[in-house]
Design an enzyme around this catalytic site. Structure first.
Site, PDB file in Angstrom:
ATOM      1  CB  CYS A  66      27.043  73.651  71.370  1.00  0.00           C
ATOM      2  SG  CYS A  66      25.736  74.591  70.556  1.00  0.00           S
ATOM      3  CB  CYS A  70      19.628  72.236  73.823  1.00  0.00           C
ATOM      4  SG  CYS A  70      19.727  73.448  72.474  1.00  0.00           S
ATOM      5  CB  CYS A  73      22.295  69.171  73.882  1.00  0.00           C
ATOM      6  SG  CYS A  73      23.488  68.783  72.577  1.00  0.00           S
ATOM      7  CB  CYS A 110      22.345  62.833  58.884  1.00  0.00           C
ATOM      8  SG  CYS A 110      20.961  61.998  58.128  1.00  0.00           S
ATOM      9  CB  CYS A 141      20.586  64.939  55.958  1.00  0.00           C
ATOM     10  SG  CYS A 141      19.662  65.754  57.287  1.00  0.00           S
ATOM     11  CB  CYS A 201      15.009  66.368  58.316  1.00  0.00           C
ATOM     12  SG  CYS A 201      15.184  65.148  59.641  1.00  0.00           S
ATOM     13  NE  ARG A 273      15.749  59.379  60.186  1.00  0.00           N
ATOM     14  CZ  ARG A 273      15.793  60.597  59.658  1.00  0.00           C
ATOM     15  NH1 ARG A 273      15.913  61.655  60.422  1.00  0.00           N
ATOM     16  NH2 ARG A 273      15.747  60.754  58.354  1.00  0.00           N
TER      17      ARG A 273
HETATM   18  N1  SAM Z   1      23.317  72.221  66.858  1.00  0.00           N
HETATM   19  C1  SAM Z   1      22.334  71.979  65.881  1.00  0.00           C
HETATM   20  C2  SAM Z   1      20.930  72.214  66.394  1.00  0.00           C
HETATM   21  O1  SAM Z   1      20.684  72.092  67.559  1.00  0.00           O
HETATM   22  O2  SAM Z   1      20.068  72.492  65.554  1.00  0.00           O
HETATM   23  C3  SAM Z   1      22.418  70.600  65.275  1.00  0.00           C
HETATM   24  C4  SAM Z   1      22.746  69.395  66.126  1.00  0.00           C
HETATM   25  S1  SAM Z   1      21.586  68.988  67.426  1.00  0.00           S
HETATM   26  C5  SAM Z   1      22.488  67.826  68.351  1.00  0.00           C
HETATM   27  C6  SAM Z   1      20.299  68.109  66.568  1.00  0.00           C
HETATM   28  C7  SAM Z   1      19.143  67.577  67.348  1.00  0.00           C
HETATM   29  O3  SAM Z   1      19.529  66.422  68.089  1.00  0.00           O
HETATM   30  C8  SAM Z   1      18.517  68.460  68.397  1.00  0.00           C
HETATM   31  O4  SAM Z   1      17.645  69.398  67.869  1.00  0.00           O
HETATM   32  C9  SAM Z   1      17.757  67.453  69.229  1.00  0.00           C
HETATM   33  O5  SAM Z   1      16.444  67.319  68.751  1.00  0.00           O
HETATM   34  C10 SAM Z   1      18.543  66.148  69.040  1.00  0.00           C
HETATM   35  N2  SAM Z   1      19.178  65.727  70.297  1.00  0.00           N
HETATM   36  C11 SAM Z   1      20.259  66.263  70.878  1.00  0.00           C
HETATM   37  N3  SAM Z   1      20.555  65.658  72.041  1.00  0.00           N
HETATM   38  C12 SAM Z   1      19.618  64.683  72.215  1.00  0.00           C
HETATM   39  C13 SAM Z   1      19.374  63.716  73.236  1.00  0.00           C
HETATM   40  N4  SAM Z   1      20.122  63.650  74.325  1.00  0.00           N
HETATM   41  N5  SAM Z   1      18.337  62.880  73.085  1.00  0.00           N
HETATM   42  C14 SAM Z   1      17.546  62.959  71.980  1.00  0.00           C
HETATM   43  N6  SAM Z   1      17.734  63.848  70.986  1.00  0.00           N
HETATM   44  C15 SAM Z   1      18.748  64.712  71.103  1.00  0.00           C
HETATM   45 FE1  SF4 Z   2      24.072  73.046  70.588  1.00  0.00          FE
HETATM   46 FE2  SF4 Z   2      23.188  70.673  71.318  1.00  0.00          FE
HETATM   47 FE3  SF4 Z   2      21.522  72.736  71.306  1.00  0.00          FE
HETATM   48 FE4  SF4 Z   2      22.439  71.733  68.952  1.00  0.00          FE
HETATM   49  S1  SF4 Z   2      21.135  70.691  70.422  1.00  0.00           S
HETATM   50  S2  SF4 Z   2      22.291  73.897  69.554  1.00  0.00           S
HETATM   51  S3  SF4 Z   2      24.488  71.095  69.598  1.00  0.00           S
HETATM   52  S4  SF4 Z   2      23.331  72.521  72.630  1.00  0.00           S
END
Ligand code: SAM
Ligand code: SF4
Ligand code: DTB
Length: 327
Positions: A66, A70, A73, A110, A141, A201, A273
């Site tokens: 990606c 974030c 992530c 989901c 979802c 959500c 949730r």
């Molecule tokens: N890439 C898309 C986005 O960011 O909207 C969808 C997938 S992203 C992985 C979905 C959500 O997963 C993120 O917004 C975050 O809130 C949650 N998430 C990701 N990594 C996480 C982690 N290490 N611990 C807890 N929640 C996490």
């Molecule tokens: Fe990409 Fe992870 Fe951020 Fe979703 S949460 S936009 S997968 S870096």
């Protein structure tokens, strides 16, 4: 008929408040624990059967690589987390996973993609997935990143029930966590999803080194949306090696429970949730979260890329607590 036999979103009555001030939310967090739990449990009972838990299963349909940054992530390409980038899965393979999730007892499937936003040709495939999963009798979802209004409408036309897009944290703390898109971008996507008639959500993550005031700000923003999200995932950060938050200060479990309780009190008709983070959470903490008004979990041994408790463990937990999956 039990209160929550129909697990479609509750009608949003005029009793729901959208004007929670930060002072009021701060005061909820400051309540003595027994008082906070009592209020949350009372409101939970007024809106749901407190013995029922909505069960969602997650599948990563497009993993890793990606472009976003974030800080939590494991799928961000710029962090070395051991997650390898994969292509979007084939529709048939996704439908096979959905069938297994249904057989395992999930009511919602989901699908998550590690995108900043979907390309239109990707959306063709995702729409086919949504149609196929919906035809199995599962709620659908997806979480695909930022969406334009027309993209949200396409997903709606394919039969999408929910779109997950989290605010993640407070507006003030946000820039410490993500720099490649703004808080307003997120709010815009939520508007597009809502305008298309898709259930929202939307929640966030705690345990990212944020201050209590950031948890206050996150809940204030969620509860201040013109319509409360139908589902509110509260994630405990899963600390992943290689991400900037791999060693973030851990949040006390009771502060996680308090966050769940405040979400329940301020968004009484929403399904809250107990989301990521259960793998490292005691059964007692999870039980307190249910008492605080959580009434949904991710079910199955994997979240998107990280582990989640196995099905047997979760069924045993629910049985031990005298709880059961929502039909
Ligand atoms: N890439 C898309 C986005 O960011 O909207 C969808 C997938 S992203 C992985 C979905 C959500 O997963 C993120 O917004 C975050 O809130 C949650 N998430 C990701 N990594 C996480 C982690 N290490 N611990 C807890 N929640 C996490
Ligand atoms: Fe990409 Fe992870 Fe951020 Fe979703 S949460 S936009 S997968 S870096
Ligand atoms: C949400 O709020 N949590 C889920 C889901 N929405 C998409 C994701 C949790 C991901 C945890 C880290 C991982 O497994 O990669």
């Amino acid at each position: 008929m039990s209160l929550a036999q129909d697990n479609s979103p509750r009608p949003h009555s005029s009793l729901l408040r959208h004007d929670w001030s930060r002072d009021e939310i701060r005061a909820l967090f400051a309540l003595p624990f027994p008082e906070l739990m009592f209020r949350a449990a009372e409101i939970h009972r007024q809106n749901f059967d407190p013995t029922e838990v909505q069960i969602s299963t997650l599948l990563s349909i497009k993993t890793g690589g990606c472009p976003e940054d974030c800080a939590y992530c494991p799928q961000a390409a710029q962090y070395d987390t051991g997650v390898t980038a994969e292509k979007l899965m084939a529709v048939d393979a996704v439908l096979a996973e959905a069938a297994a999730a249904k057989a395992g007892g999930a009511s919602r499937f989901c699908m998550g993609a590690a995108w900043r936003s979907p390309k239109d040709r990707d959306l063709d495939k995702v729409c086919a997935m949504v149609e196929g999963v919906k035809a199995m009798g599962l709620e659908t979802c997806v979480t695909l990143g930022m969406l334009e209004a027309a993209q949200a409408q396409r997903l709606k036309n394919a039969g999408l029930d929910y779109y997950n897009h989290n605010l993640d944290t407070s507006p003030e703390y946000y820039s410490e966590i993500i720099t490649t898109r703004t808080y307003q971008d997120r709010l815009d996507t939520l508007d597009h999803v809502r305008a298309a008639g898709i259930n929202v959500c939307c929640g966030g993550i705690v345990g990212m080194g944020e201050a209590l005031e950031d948890r206050v700000g996150m809940i204030a923003t969620l509860a201040g949306l013109p319509v409360h999200p139908e589902s509110v995932p509260i994630n405990m950060l899963v600390q992943v090696e290689g991400t900037p938050l791999e060693a973030a200060a851990k949040l006390e479990p009771l502060d996680f429970v308090r966050t769940v309780a405040v979400a329940r009190i301020t968004m009484p008709a929403s399904v809250v949730r107990l989301s990521a983070g259960r793998e490292n959470m005691s059964e007692e903490t999870q039980a307190l979260c249910f008492l605080a008004g959580a009434n949904s979990i991710f079910y199955g041994p994997k979240l998107l890329t990280t582990p989640n408790p196995g099905r047997d463990r979760d069924m045993a937990l629910l049985e031990n607590l005298g709880m059961r999956p929502m039909e």
